[in-house]
Design an enzyme around this catalytic site. Structure first.
Site, short mmCIF file in Angstrom:
data_model
loop_
_atom_site.label_atom_id
_atom_site.label_comp_id
_atom_site.label_asym_id
_atom_site.label_seq_id
_atom_site.Cartn_x
_atom_site.Cartn_y
_atom_site.Cartn_z
N GLU A 211 0.82 -1.21 0.00
CA GLU A 211 0.00 0.00 0.00
C GLU A 211 0.86 1.26 0.00
OE1 GLU A 211 -3.10 2.17 3.11
OE2 GLU A 211 -3.04 -0.02 2.98
N GLU A 237 -5.39 6.64 -0.54
CA GLU A 237 -5.95 7.29 0.64
C GLU A 237 -5.71 8.79 0.65
OE1 GLU A 237 -3.15 6.91 4.43
OE2 GLU A 237 -3.25 5.00 3.33
N ASP A 260 -10.83 7.27 0.50
CA ASP A 260 -11.36 7.38 1.85
C ASP A 260 -12.70 8.10 1.78
OD1 ASP A 260 -11.87 8.51 4.53
OD2 ASP A 260 -9.88 7.72 5.02
N HIS A 287 -10.22 3.09 2.29
CA HIS A 287 -9.41 3.45 3.45
C HIS A 287 -10.34 3.91 4.56
CE1 HIS A 287 -6.78 6.52 5.57
NE2 HIS A 287 -5.95 5.49 5.54
#
Length: 384
Positions: A211, A237, A260, A287
């Site tokens: 990630e 994210e 997110d 996220h």
């Protein structure tokens, strides 16, 4: 016509900001607009959106409101504005679902799954004792885990730093076997040359993904990293709109995106990002190291996204030292995990009931969370 008549913002521990919007018919919707460590800044942005535009408006026109909040100012995008829009958007969907007596996912076309798999964090900011922690979480029923790959790294670090990351992942794999997935978060704290070396070193242990191998401003390097490894690449994210994701979709270097729901424009925007990802054969794993409202919003999008792979959730995460996800819910059973999955909520709106009395009590606490600033041995600032 129902109108938006009032709102309240609550900064609560450990590091969250909750938004409560009320309409003229008494319906209440909740959102979670926050940039971790910048709650007060985002609070001001939310107040500006509500005070200068949304108060007095019909809450049902969600798409129009989104477009107005985004395009109505000459300057747009970025973490603060998009997080403010995200929390408002979540609350408006919560209101619409409650007014129509249906979960948000029913209003988005209906669910394409019954439950979504979740993963559990282990190891903390500077990962330690990950083997034992992994075994404990698997004993609790989780089938997927995530851990930080490293603590702070120099731009070009020594073989011992690479070996330490390799040993940590090996300890987890040895502890849980091959049927448990392990996500490895580089957290943007790894430079391009170190990302290449770490990807090669970790490959024998077959992580579920690596990630944010480099910071988003270096996304142009993801293709080079991807060509050097078979490990799936995940990022997103710190990307805030579908326009931010365009380049990585077209480049073809990313396998899993992680927008997110509290940063990337909320439910309205992330459903569009997810649909874009599907057309490029890219999986969705939102996220969410945040609170219960953000998690509820994520699950609504997971429910309608065929390419949803897995859901992050922050129960027992290392940030939650004073309060945890379930503490703010009147009925915490909505997020009961079974065999590493969470069932889709069936209640209207976001499907959760926020414990307002507890939120108000917690908002009286002093909350001033900021992420740590890490430094190298020579005193220079390094990525957290």
């Amino acid at each position: 016509m129902t109108e938006i008549v009032d709102y309240d913002l609550y900064e609560v521990p450990p590091r969250w900001l909750f938004l409560r919007i009320e309409t003229s018919d008494g319906t209440v919707g909740w959102g979670e607009p926050v940039v971790e460590g910048r709650a007060k800044t985002v609070r001001s942005a939310v107040e500006e959106l509500l005070d200068t535009y949304l108060l007095g408006e019909d809450p049902s026109r969600i798409e129009d409101h989104w477009q107005t909040m985004y395009r109505g100012g000459f300057y747009r995008g970025g973490p603060v504005l998009m997080s403010a829009i995200a929390g408002v958007d979540q609350a408006l969907w919560d209101i619409k679902g409650k007014q129509l007596g249906a979960p948000v996912y029913e209003l988005l076309g209906g669910r394409c799954r019954d439950r979504i798999r979740v993963y559990q964090w282990i190891g903390g900011d500077r990962p330690t004792d990950v083997g034992d922690a992994a075994a404990e979480m698997v004993d609790r029923g989780f089938t997927a885990l995530k851990m930080n790959a490293t603590s702070e790294l120099r731009r070009v670090d020594n073989p011992a730093a690479v070996q330490a990351a390799k040993d940590r992942l090996a300890a987890v794999r040895d502890s849980v076997g091959d049927e448990v997935d392990i996500g490895v978060d580089f957290h943007g704290r790894v430079s391009k040359p170190m990302a290449k070396r770490l990807a090669t070193a970790l490959e024998p242990y077959e992580p579920m993904f690596i990630e944010e191998p480099v910071l988003p401003e270096h996304n142009d390097e993801l293709g080079d990293i991807a060509r050097r490894t078979s490990i799936p690449i995940a990022t997103g994210e710190r990307m805030y709109s579908r326009w931010d994701f365009k380049e990585i979709f077209e480049d073809g270097s990313v396998d899993v995106i992680q927008p997110d729901l509290s940063h990337a424009g909320g439910i309205t925007e992330v459903t569009k990002i997810a649909a874009m990802a599907e057309s490029y054969d890219v999986a969705l794993a939102p996220h969410c190291p945040l609170g219960p409202i953000a998690l509820a919003a994520c699950v609504q999008v997971d429910a309608v996204s065929p390419n949803a792979l897995i859901q992050e959730q922050s129960l027992d995460i290392h940030y939650n030292e004073t309060s945890d996800v379930l503490d703010y819910l009147a009925d915490p059973t909505v997020f009961e995990y079974d065999d590493g999955y969470v069932d889709l909520p069936t209640g209207p709106g976001l499907g959760i009931e926020v414990d307002e009395a507890h939120v108000k009590r917690q908002a009286e606490e002093s909350v001033d969370w900021h992420n740590p600033v890490w430094r190298n041995d020579d005193g220079s600032v390094t990525e957290w």
